[in-house]
Structures are given as structure tokens and as C-alpha cells.
Design a protein around this motif. Sequence first.
Motif, PDB file in Angstrom:
ATOM      1  N   ASN A  66      23.490 -50.472  70.929  1.00  0.00           N
ATOM      2  CA  ASN A  66      24.362 -49.846  71.927  1.00  0.00           C
ATOM      3  C   ASN A  66      25.224 -50.881  72.625  1.00  0.00           C
ATOM      4  OD1 ASN A  66      23.457 -47.196  71.456  1.00  0.00           O
ATOM      5  ND2 ASN A  66      21.593 -47.663  72.571  1.00  0.00           N
ATOM      6  N   ALA A  98      18.624 -36.256  75.180  1.00  0.00           N
ATOM      7  CA  ALA A  98      19.724 -37.008  75.797  1.00  0.00           C
ATOM      8  C   ALA A  98      21.076 -36.473  75.330  1.00  0.00           C
ATOM      9  CB  ALA A  98      19.599 -38.490  75.466  1.00  0.00           C
ATOM     10  N   LYS A  99      21.149 -36.118  74.059  1.00  0.00           N
ATOM     11  CA  LYS A  99      22.385 -35.550  73.518  1.00  0.00           C
ATOM     12  C   LYS A  99      22.707 -34.232  74.208  1.00  0.00           C
ATOM     13  CE  LYS A  99      24.360 -33.952  69.120  1.00  0.00           C
ATOM     14  NZ  LYS A  99      24.432 -32.508  69.232  1.00  0.00           N
ATOM     15  N   ALA A 102      23.905 -34.774  77.843  1.00  0.00           N
ATOM     16  CA  ALA A 102      25.277 -35.286  77.880  1.00  0.00           C
ATOM     17  C   ALA A 102      26.279 -34.184  77.553  1.00  0.00           C
ATOM     18  CB  ALA A 102      25.434 -36.453  76.900  1.00  0.00           C
ATOM     19  N   ARG A 120      30.589 -41.687  81.680  1.00  0.00           N
ATOM     20  CA  ARG A 120      29.155 -41.948  81.497  1.00  0.00           C
ATOM     21  C   ARG A 120      28.534 -40.965  80.511  1.00  0.00           C
ATOM     22  NH1 ARG A 120      27.115 -43.025  87.659  1.00  0.00           N
ATOM     23  NH2 ARG A 120      27.862 -45.165  87.798  1.00  0.00           N
ATOM     24  N   SER A 124      26.752 -41.771  76.948  1.00  0.00           N
ATOM     25  CA  SER A 124      25.399 -41.275  76.677  1.00  0.00           C
ATOM     26  C   SER A 124      25.360 -40.440  75.408  1.00  0.00           C
ATOM     27  CB  SER A 124      24.886 -40.435  77.853  1.00  0.00           C
ATOM     28  OG  SER A 124      24.711 -41.233  78.984  1.00  0.00           O
ATOM     29  N   LYS A 127      25.606 -42.763  72.367  1.00  0.00           N
ATOM     30  CA  LYS A 127      24.330 -43.453  72.153  1.00  0.00           C
ATOM     31  C   LYS A 127      23.298 -42.521  71.521  1.00  0.00           C
ATOM     32  CE  LYS A 127      24.643 -46.870  75.865  1.00  0.00           C
ATOM     33  NZ  LYS A 127      24.054 -47.325  77.148  1.00  0.00           N
TER      34      LYS A 127
END
Length: 140
Positions: A66, A98-99, A102, A120, A124, A127
Amino acid sequence: MAVIQVQIVTPSGIVYNHRASRVIVKSIDGQVGILPGHTPIIVPLAIDSVRIERVSMDEENVIAVNGGIMEMRDNVCSIIADSAERARDIDVERAFSAKQRAEEILSKEEAVHNSKQQRRAEISLRKAINRISVSKHRKL
């Protein structure tokens, strides 16, 4: 036969340290392939995978990186990354969560009006997608 010593280091410590015949990274300007004897180079890395063809085994290791930088000098490829995970170490459920988080932030109207929050969330999301993609390379 010349080889490359590959080291991937994060603030948490050494993530990877093996010999390789080839390393492929994605810099912010595009993909870079590194072979033994490569000219000294320093490049900033994008959020993407690092692919490493191991010498001792006939296999390729894939690591989610990352951001960070890569330096190649004297057949030593050093990658200093904000974070990095080998495919086998990725928590896929956490990456999917997390996906989803985001994507939810990006779908909300206030994120469109808050460029910092939007930026941000976009990082995210990249990543999380990178981690999910790299996790598909794990050996079963």
C-alpha cells in the motif's frame, strides 16, 4: 547465476526477505520489471501487488503493498512500504468489510461535498481491492 535479494519492510518490521530472479512492481508511473544487474533506481510505489519470482522454488510470491518506495542497487531490491501483506496472510473477510465500508462512504452525498473524506474512502477502497486481488494468489 545472478539473483536479486528482495526485502520488503514496513513500520511493523520485515514482511519479506528472499532471493528472486525477477521482481515486478507498479510505480506511480507504471509497471517496472527488475532483473539481476538492473541499473540503480528509486521509484515511488502505487497501491498494488508486488510479484516476486523466487529462485529457490519454481513459484511466484505476491504481496499487497500500500504505497511506499522501491530502491534497486547492487542486486538488492528494497521496498519500504506503508503496509504490506503476503497473500497467505490476508484476512479476506476483513478486506471485503473494508471494501464495503469505503463504498458506503463514497455512496453518501456528504462524501461528495467533503473532498478529504472522499479521498480517504477512495484510498481505503483501492487498498481493500488490492488485498482481495492478492489474496487470490494464496496457495491452498
